[in-house]
Design a protein around this motif. Structure first.
Motif, PDB file in Angstrom:
ATOM      1  N   VAL A 262      43.917  47.650   7.317  1.00  0.00           N
ATOM      2  CA  VAL A 262      45.243  48.069   6.828  1.00  0.00           C
ATOM      3  C   VAL A 262      45.112  48.694   5.440  1.00  0.00           C
ATOM      4  O   VAL A 262      45.676  49.755   5.170  1.00  0.00           O
ATOM      5  CB  VAL A 262      46.233  46.886   6.823  1.00  0.00           C
ATOM      6  CG1 VAL A 262      47.509  47.241   6.084  1.00  0.00           C
ATOM      7  CG2 VAL A 262      46.549  46.442   8.252  1.00  0.00           C
ATOM      8  N   ALA A 263      44.369  48.053   4.567  1.00  0.00           N
ATOM      9  CA  ALA A 263      44.183  48.566   3.201  1.00  0.00           C
ATOM     10  C   ALA A 263      43.541  49.948   3.233  1.00  0.00           C
ATOM     11  O   ALA A 263      43.937  50.846   2.482  1.00  0.00           O
ATOM     12  CB  ALA A 263      43.338  47.595   2.382  1.00  0.00           C
ATOM     13  N   GLU A 264      42.559  50.124   4.108  1.00  0.00           N
ATOM     14  CA  GLU A 264      41.894  51.426   4.237  1.00  0.00           C
ATOM     15  C   GLU A 264      42.889  52.479   4.726  1.00  0.00           C
ATOM     16  O   GLU A 264      42.942  53.588   4.204  1.00  0.00           O
ATOM     17  CB  GLU A 264      40.722  51.312   5.212  1.00  0.00           C
ATOM     18  CG  GLU A 264      39.951  52.594   5.389  1.00  0.00           C
ATOM     19  CD  GLU A 264      38.814  52.447   6.388  1.00  0.00           C
ATOM     20  OE1 GLU A 264      38.557  53.429   7.105  1.00  0.00           O
ATOM     21  OE2 GLU A 264      38.188  51.371   6.450  1.00  0.00           O
ATOM     22  N   ASP A 265      43.687  52.127   5.727  1.00  0.00           N
ATOM     23  CA  ASP A 265      44.659  53.072   6.264  1.00  0.00           C
ATOM     24  C   ASP A 265      45.705  53.459   5.219  1.00  0.00           C
ATOM     25  O   ASP A 265      46.139  54.606   5.157  1.00  0.00           O
ATOM     26  CB  ASP A 265      45.341  52.501   7.506  1.00  0.00           C
ATOM     27  CG  ASP A 265      46.045  53.575   8.301  1.00  0.00           C
ATOM     28  OD1 ASP A 265      45.372  54.261   9.089  1.00  0.00           O
ATOM     29  OD2 ASP A 265      47.271  53.754   8.102  1.00  0.00           O
ATOM     30  N   LEU A 266      46.099  52.483   4.400  1.00  0.00           N
ATOM     31  CA  LEU A 266      47.086  52.745   3.349  1.00  0.00           C
ATOM     32  C   LEU A 266      46.468  53.389   2.107  1.00  0.00           C
ATOM     33  O   LEU A 266      47.169  53.703   1.154  1.00  0.00           O
ATOM     34  CB  LEU A 266      47.789  51.437   2.957  1.00  0.00           C
ATOM     35  CG  LEU A 266      48.683  50.803   4.023  1.00  0.00           C
ATOM     36  CD1 LEU A 266      49.168  49.433   3.564  1.00  0.00           C
ATOM     37  CD2 LEU A 266      49.856  51.724   4.343  1.00  0.00           C
ATOM     38  N   GLU A 267      45.131  53.546   2.143  1.00  0.00           N
ATOM     39  CA  GLU A 267      44.376  54.128   1.031  1.00  0.00           C
ATOM     40  C   GLU A 267      44.610  53.366  -0.272  1.00  0.00           C
ATOM     41  O   GLU A 267      44.793  53.952  -1.344  1.00  0.00           O
ATOM     42  CB  GLU A 267      44.711  55.615   0.874  1.00  0.00           C
ATOM     43  CG  GLU A 267      44.332  56.426   2.088  1.00  0.00           C
ATOM     44  CD  GLU A 267      44.671  57.904   1.970  1.00  0.00           C
ATOM     45  OE1 GLU A 267      45.271  58.326   0.961  1.00  0.00           O
ATOM     46  OE2 GLU A 267      44.328  58.645   2.913  1.00  0.00           O
ATOM     47  N   LEU A 268      44.591  52.041  -0.164  1.00  0.00           N
ATOM     48  CA  LEU A 268      44.761  51.201  -1.348  1.00  0.00           C
ATOM     49  C   LEU A 268      43.468  51.190  -2.152  1.00  0.00           C
ATOM     50  O   LEU A 268      42.376  51.308  -1.590  1.00  0.00           O
ATOM     51  CB  LEU A 268      45.120  49.772  -0.933  1.00  0.00           C
ATOM     52  CG  LEU A 268      46.437  49.598  -0.177  1.00  0.00           C
ATOM     53  CD1 LEU A 268      46.627  48.136   0.205  1.00  0.00           C
ATOM     54  CD2 LEU A 268      47.606  50.094  -0.996  1.00  0.00           C
ATOM     55  N   PRO A 269      43.573  51.025  -3.470  1.00  0.00           N
ATOM     56  CA  PRO A 269      42.370  50.927  -4.294  1.00  0.00           C
ATOM     57  C   PRO A 269      41.516  49.730  -3.852  1.00  0.00           C
ATOM     58  O   PRO A 269      42.053  48.717  -3.401  1.00  0.00           O
ATOM     59  CB  PRO A 269      42.912  50.702  -5.710  1.00  0.00           C
ATOM     60  CG  PRO A 269      44.341  51.100  -5.669  1.00  0.00           C
ATOM     61  CD  PRO A 269      44.797  50.931  -4.257  1.00  0.00           C
ATOM     62  N   SER A 270      40.230  49.873  -3.983  1.00  0.00           N
ATOM     63  CA  SER A 270      39.302  48.810  -3.606  1.00  0.00           C
ATOM     64  C   SER A 270      39.699  47.492  -4.268  1.00  0.00           C
ATOM     65  O   SER A 270      39.985  47.455  -5.465  1.00  0.00           O
ATOM     66  CB  SER A 270      37.887  49.199  -4.020  1.00  0.00           C
ATOM     67  OG  SER A 270      36.985  48.200  -3.641  1.00  0.00           O
ATOM     68  N   GLY A 271      39.730  46.446  -3.494  1.00  0.00           N
ATOM     69  CA  GLY A 271      40.047  45.130  -4.026  1.00  0.00           C
ATOM     70  C   GLY A 271      41.525  44.786  -4.019  1.00  0.00           C
ATOM     71  O   GLY A 271      41.888  43.638  -4.213  1.00  0.00           O
TER      72      GLY A 271
ATOM     73  N   SER B  62      49.382  55.102  12.453  1.00  0.00           N
ATOM     74  CA  SER B  62      48.589  54.123  11.698  1.00  0.00           C
ATOM     75  C   SER B  62      48.320  52.883  12.542  1.00  0.00           C
ATOM     76  O   SER B  62      47.211  52.329  12.504  1.00  0.00           O
ATOM     77  CB  SER B  62      49.325  53.709  10.426  1.00  0.00           C
ATOM     78  OG  SER B  62      49.474  54.808   9.566  1.00  0.00           O
ATOM     79  N   ILE B  63      49.318  52.462  13.303  1.00  0.00           N
ATOM     80  CA  ILE B  63      49.160  51.284  14.176  1.00  0.00           C
ATOM     81  C   ILE B  63      48.039  51.540  15.187  1.00  0.00           C
ATOM     82  O   ILE B  63      47.172  50.684  15.402  1.00  0.00           O
ATOM     83  CB  ILE B  63      50.486  50.962  14.901  1.00  0.00           C
ATOM     84  CG1 ILE B  63      51.576  50.572  13.908  1.00  0.00           C
ATOM     85  CG2 ILE B  63      50.287  49.922  15.995  1.00  0.00           C
ATOM     86  CD1 ILE B  63      51.471  49.206  13.302  1.00  0.00           C
ATOM     87  N   VAL B  64      48.053  52.723  15.795  1.00  0.00           N
ATOM     88  CA  VAL B  64      47.016  53.079  16.770  1.00  0.00           C
ATOM     89  C   VAL B  64      45.649  53.099  16.090  1.00  0.00           C
ATOM     90  O   VAL B  64      44.663  52.582  16.626  1.00  0.00           O
ATOM     91  CB  VAL B  64      47.333  54.433  17.443  1.00  0.00           C
ATOM     92  CG1 VAL B  64      46.161  54.930  18.277  1.00  0.00           C
ATOM     93  CG2 VAL B  64      48.587  54.320  18.300  1.00  0.00           C
ATOM     94  N   SER B  65      45.585  53.661  14.895  1.00  0.00           N
ATOM     95  CA  SER B  65      44.325  53.722  14.144  1.00  0.00           C
ATOM     96  C   SER B  65      43.809  52.319  13.824  1.00  0.00           C
ATOM     97  O   SER B  65      42.619  52.025  14.004  1.00  0.00           O
ATOM     98  CB  SER B  65      44.546  54.513  12.861  1.00  0.00           C
ATOM     99  OG  SER B  65      43.413  54.445  12.027  1.00  0.00           O
ATOM    100  N   ILE B  66      44.694  51.456  13.373  1.00  0.00           N
ATOM    101  CA  ILE B  66      44.283  50.092  13.021  1.00  0.00           C
ATOM    102  C   ILE B  66      43.851  49.317  14.263  1.00  0.00           C
ATOM    103  O   ILE B  66      42.882  48.559  14.224  1.00  0.00           O
ATOM    104  CB  ILE B  66      45.401  49.382  12.248  1.00  0.00           C
ATOM    105  CG1 ILE B  66      45.506  50.023  10.858  1.00  0.00           C
ATOM    106  CG2 ILE B  66      45.159  47.875  12.144  1.00  0.00           C
ATOM    107  CD1 ILE B  66      46.727  49.668  10.081  1.00  0.00           C
ATOM    108  N   ALA B  67      44.548  49.521  15.375  1.00  0.00           N
ATOM    109  CA  ALA B  67      44.147  48.867  16.628  1.00  0.00           C
ATOM    110  C   ALA B  67      42.733  49.300  17.006  1.00  0.00           C
ATOM    111  O   ALA B  67      41.909  48.471  17.421  1.00  0.00           O
ATOM    112  CB  ALA B  67      45.135  49.199  17.737  1.00  0.00           C
ATOM    113  N   GLY B  68      42.428  50.580  16.829  1.00  0.00           N
ATOM    114  CA  GLY B  68      41.082  51.080  17.125  1.00  0.00           C
ATOM    115  C   GLY B  68      40.033  50.475  16.211  1.00  0.00           C
ATOM    116  O   GLY B  68      38.963  50.056  16.667  1.00  0.00           O
TER     117      GLY B  68
END
Length: 95
Positions: A22-31, A49-55
């Motif tokens: 989820v953090a990666e998909d939302l492009e959140l800063p590391s940590g 995003s849901i489909v991407s996270i499911a994958g």
């Protein structure tokens, strides 16, 4: 070790992987952490995003995670709990 503690440990591990996806998909800063009790929609995830996270979850967990499950279990915490139970059922040969 009791089945309950194995399930809890498995659930924590799954939740961490989901949180990372989820953090990666939302492009959140590391940590930066994601609230595991906030719904995916409230976190700002759309259907793509849901489909991407499911994958990503399917890849990381080595088992299919259909996008529908993210709608049926709309938080990281709920989905991790469900997936931990599914994993335990498969290990015990009940599914």
């Amino acid at each position: 070790m009791s089945t309950e503690s194995v399930t809890a440990g498995n659930e924590r591990s799954i939740a961490a992987k989901l949180e990372s996806a989820v953090a990666e998909d939302l492009e959140l800063p590391s940590g930066q952490r994601v609230d595991r009790r906030t719904t995916f929609v409230d976190l700002g995830l759309d259907s793509a995003s849901i489909v991407s996270i499911a994958g990503k979850a399917s890849e990381q967990l080595g088992t299919e995670v259909p996008p529908e499950w993210l709608f049926d279990h709309p938080t990281i915490q709920q989905l991790a709990s469900f997936l931990a139970q599914q994993t335990d059922l498969h290990k015990d040969g009940h599914a």
